[in-house]
Write a protein that holds these residues in place. Sequence first.
Motif, PDB file in Angstrom:
ATOM      1  N   PHE A  13       0.683  -1.335   0.072  1.00 11.70           N
ATOM      2  CA  PHE A  13      -0.019   0.082  -0.013  1.00 11.70           C
ATOM      3  C   PHE A  13       0.629   1.361  -0.003  1.00 11.70           C
ATOM      4  CE2 PHE A  13      -3.051  -3.283   1.845  1.00 11.70           C
ATOM      5  CZ  PHE A  13      -4.036  -2.916   0.763  1.00 11.70           C
ATOM      6  N   THR A  14       2.255   1.207  -0.339  1.00 14.61           N
ATOM      7  CA  THR A  14       3.124   2.290  -0.369  1.00 14.61           C
ATOM      8  C   THR A  14       3.875   2.539  -1.793  1.00 14.61           C
ATOM      9  OG1 THR A  14       3.492   2.310   2.275  1.00 14.61           O
ATOM     10  CG2 THR A  14       5.038   3.588   0.858  1.00 14.61           C
ATOM     11  N   LYS A  15       3.318   3.283  -2.462  1.00  8.19           N
ATOM     12  CA  LYS A  15       3.755   3.196  -3.802  1.00  8.19           C
ATOM     13  C   LYS A  15       5.103   4.137  -3.771  1.00  8.19           C
ATOM     14  CE  LYS A  15       1.330   0.356  -5.808  1.00  8.19           C
ATOM     15  NZ  LYS A  15       1.904  -0.705  -5.846  1.00  8.19           N
ATOM     16  N   SER A  16       5.221   5.082  -3.161  1.00  8.56           N
ATOM     17  CA  SER A  16       6.046   5.971  -2.798  1.00  8.56           C
ATOM     18  C   SER A  16       6.474   6.664  -1.465  1.00  8.56           C
ATOM     19  CB  SER A  16       6.087   7.232  -3.747  1.00  8.56           C
ATOM     20  OG  SER A  16       5.105   8.360  -3.317  1.00  8.56           O
ATOM     21  N   GLY A  17       7.502   7.120  -1.063  1.00 12.81           N
ATOM     22  CA  GLY A  17       7.642   7.244   0.175  1.00 12.81           C
ATOM     23  C   GLY A  17       8.469   6.458   0.937  1.00 12.81           C
ATOM     24  N   GLU A  18       8.359   6.068   2.248  1.00 10.85           N
ATOM     25  CA  GLU A  18       9.015   5.158   2.986  1.00 10.85           C
ATOM     26  C   GLU A  18       8.499   4.402   3.795  1.00 10.85           C
ATOM     27  OE1 GLU A  18      10.182   8.471   6.743  1.00 10.85           O
ATOM     28  OE2 GLU A  18      11.170   8.631   4.803  1.00 10.85           O
ATOM     29  N   ILE A  19       9.096   3.145   4.235  1.00 12.84           N
ATOM     30  CA  ILE A  19       8.695   2.332   5.221  1.00 12.84           C
ATOM     31  C   ILE A  19       9.712   2.247   6.163  1.00 12.84           C
ATOM     32  CG2 ILE A  19       8.057   0.018   5.480  1.00 12.84           C
ATOM     33  CD1 ILE A  19       7.010  -0.089   2.655  1.00 12.84           C
ATOM     34  N   GLU A  20       9.368   2.272   7.414  1.00 11.17           N
ATOM     35  CA  GLU A  20      10.282   2.083   8.520  1.00 11.17           C
ATOM     36  C   GLU A  20      10.091   1.079   9.426  1.00 11.17           C
ATOM     37  OE1 GLU A  20      12.380   5.468  11.457  1.00 11.17           O
ATOM     38  OE2 GLU A  20      10.243   5.822  10.996  1.00 11.17           O
ATOM     39  N   LEU A  21      10.694   0.175   9.961  1.00 11.16           N
ATOM     40  CA  LEU A  21      10.804  -0.914  11.101  1.00 11.16           C
ATOM     41  C   LEU A  21      11.587  -0.486  12.098  1.00 11.16           C
ATOM     42  CD1 LEU A  21       9.896  -3.541  12.004  1.00 11.16           C
ATOM     43  CD2 LEU A  21      12.052  -4.485  10.816  1.00 11.16           C
ATOM     44  N   ILE A  22      10.941  -0.280  13.293  1.00 13.14           N
ATOM     45  CA  ILE A  22      11.531   0.177  14.407  1.00 13.14           C
ATOM     46  C   ILE A  22      11.420  -0.897  15.863  1.00 13.14           C
ATOM     47  CG2 ILE A  22      11.490   1.967  16.415  1.00 13.14           C
ATOM     48  CD1 ILE A  22      10.142   3.943  14.111  1.00 13.14           C
ATOM     49  N   SER A  23      12.223  -1.394  16.138  1.00 16.27           N
ATOM     50  CA  SER A  23      12.484  -2.345  17.368  1.00 16.27           C
ATOM     51  C   SER A  23      12.876  -1.713  18.586  1.00 16.27           C
ATOM     52  CB  SER A  23      12.694  -3.801  16.930  1.00 16.27           C
ATOM     53  OG  SER A  23      13.963  -3.632  16.743  1.00 16.27           O
ATOM     54  N   SER A  24      12.394  -2.075  19.692  1.00 13.52           N
ATOM     55  CA  SER A  24      12.848  -1.709  21.017  1.00 13.52           C
ATOM     56  C   SER A  24      12.593  -2.553  22.153  1.00 13.52           C
ATOM     57  CB  SER A  24      12.407  -0.160  21.359  1.00 13.52           C
ATOM     58  OG  SER A  24      11.251  -0.099  21.333  1.00 13.52           O
ATOM     59  N   LEU A  25      13.629  -2.828  23.067  1.00 16.83           N
ATOM     60  CA  LEU A  25      13.551  -3.652  24.269  1.00 16.83           C
ATOM     61  C   LEU A  25      12.988  -2.683  25.210  1.00 16.83           C
ATOM     62  CD1 LEU A  25      13.867  -6.542  25.433  1.00 16.83           C
ATOM     63  CD2 LEU A  25      16.079  -5.814  25.855  1.00 16.83           C
ATOM     64  N   GLU A  26      12.115  -2.897  25.919  1.00 17.77           N
ATOM     65  CA  GLU A  26      11.500  -2.387  26.979  1.00 17.77           C
ATOM     66  C   GLU A  26      11.436  -3.135  28.158  1.00 17.77           C
ATOM     67  OE1 GLU A  26       7.665  -0.375  25.855  1.00 17.77           O
ATOM     68  OE2 GLU A  26       8.374   0.033  23.803  1.00 17.77           O
ATOM     69  N   PRO A  27      12.221  -2.701  29.104  1.00 17.01           N
ATOM     70  CA  PRO A  27      12.591  -3.430  30.493  1.00 17.01           C
ATOM     71  C   PRO A  27      11.207  -3.698  31.220  1.00 17.01           C
ATOM     72  CG  PRO A  27      14.186  -1.808  30.064  1.00 17.01           C
ATOM     73  CD  PRO A  27      13.210  -1.575  28.947  1.00 17.01           C
ATOM     74  N   GLY A  28      11.028  -4.945  31.468  1.00 14.92           N
ATOM     75  CA  GLY A  28       9.813  -5.266  32.247  1.00 14.92           C
ATOM     76  C   GLY A  28       8.514  -5.613  31.465  1.00 14.92           C
ATOM     77  N   SER A  29       8.655  -4.767  30.045  1.00 14.42           N
ATOM     78  CA  SER A  29       7.289  -5.099  29.282  1.00 14.42           C
ATOM     79  C   SER A  29       7.512  -5.986  28.300  1.00 14.42           C
ATOM     80  CB  SER A  29       7.124  -3.725  28.669  1.00 14.42           C
ATOM     81  OG  SER A  29       6.569  -2.990  29.479  1.00 14.42           O
ATOM     82  N   GLY A  30       8.724  -6.091  27.600  1.00 13.27           N
ATOM     83  CA  GLY A  30       8.918  -6.916  26.233  1.00 13.27           C
ATOM     84  C   GLY A  30       9.624  -6.210  25.153  1.00 13.27           C
ATOM     85  N   VAL A  31       9.376  -6.837  24.007  1.00 16.81           N
ATOM     86  CA  VAL A  31       9.987  -6.151  23.079  1.00 16.81           C
ATOM     87  C   VAL A  31       8.897  -5.356  22.415  1.00 16.81           C
ATOM     88  CG1 VAL A  31      10.137  -8.574  21.600  1.00 16.81           C
ATOM     89  CG2 VAL A  31      11.633  -6.550  21.121  1.00 16.81           C
ATOM     90  N   SER A  32       9.119  -4.328  21.580  1.00 18.79           N
ATOM     91  CA  SER A  32       7.905  -3.683  20.862  1.00 18.79           C
ATOM     92  C   SER A  32       8.535  -3.603  19.319  1.00 18.79           C
ATOM     93  CB  SER A  32       7.736  -2.259  21.474  1.00 18.79           C
ATOM     94  OG  SER A  32       6.967  -2.417  22.510  1.00 18.79           O
ATOM     95  N   PHE A  33       7.719  -3.796  18.464  1.00 17.14           N
ATOM     96  CA  PHE A  33       7.956  -3.416  16.914  1.00 17.14           C
ATOM     97  C   PHE A  33       7.070  -2.330  16.441  1.00 17.14           C
ATOM     98  CE2 PHE A  33       9.364  -7.818  17.928  1.00 17.14           C
ATOM     99  CZ  PHE A  33      10.699  -7.603  17.460  1.00 17.14           C
ATOM    100  N   SER A  34       7.430  -1.529  15.620  1.00 13.35           N
ATOM    101  CA  SER A  34       6.432  -0.614  14.705  1.00 13.35           C
ATOM    102  C   SER A  34       6.905  -0.547  13.518  1.00 13.35           C
ATOM    103  CB  SER A  34       6.686   0.671  15.430  1.00 13.35           C
ATOM    104  OG  SER A  34       6.024   0.817  16.646  1.00 13.35           O
TER     105      SER A  34
END
Length: 103
Positions: A13-34
Amino acid sequence: QILKILLDNSLKFTKSGEIELISSLEPGSGVSFSIRDTGVGINEETKAKLFNMFLDQGANSRRMKSRGLGMLVAQRLVGMLHGTMRVDSQEKVGTTISFTLPQ
């Protein structure tokens, strides 16, 4: 598999522009991805039905030959791993889909 589904959707669904994958470790919560994209975005009506099986996402979905199962599968996989998923989107601006998996 979750990341593959979400990245495939962003690419579809993205014909132009950008796609970004972000991950982070959140102590006590787990791992997050966006996954953030500058694609077509999702209107509020469609967003409310996003996790329904075989969602017809309108003209964009038909043009891209989407079956409407990817988001449902991703959400269920996140749930099976006891995680949470969130969708933020604005039509014609882009979408960010985030999920957190516990440690």
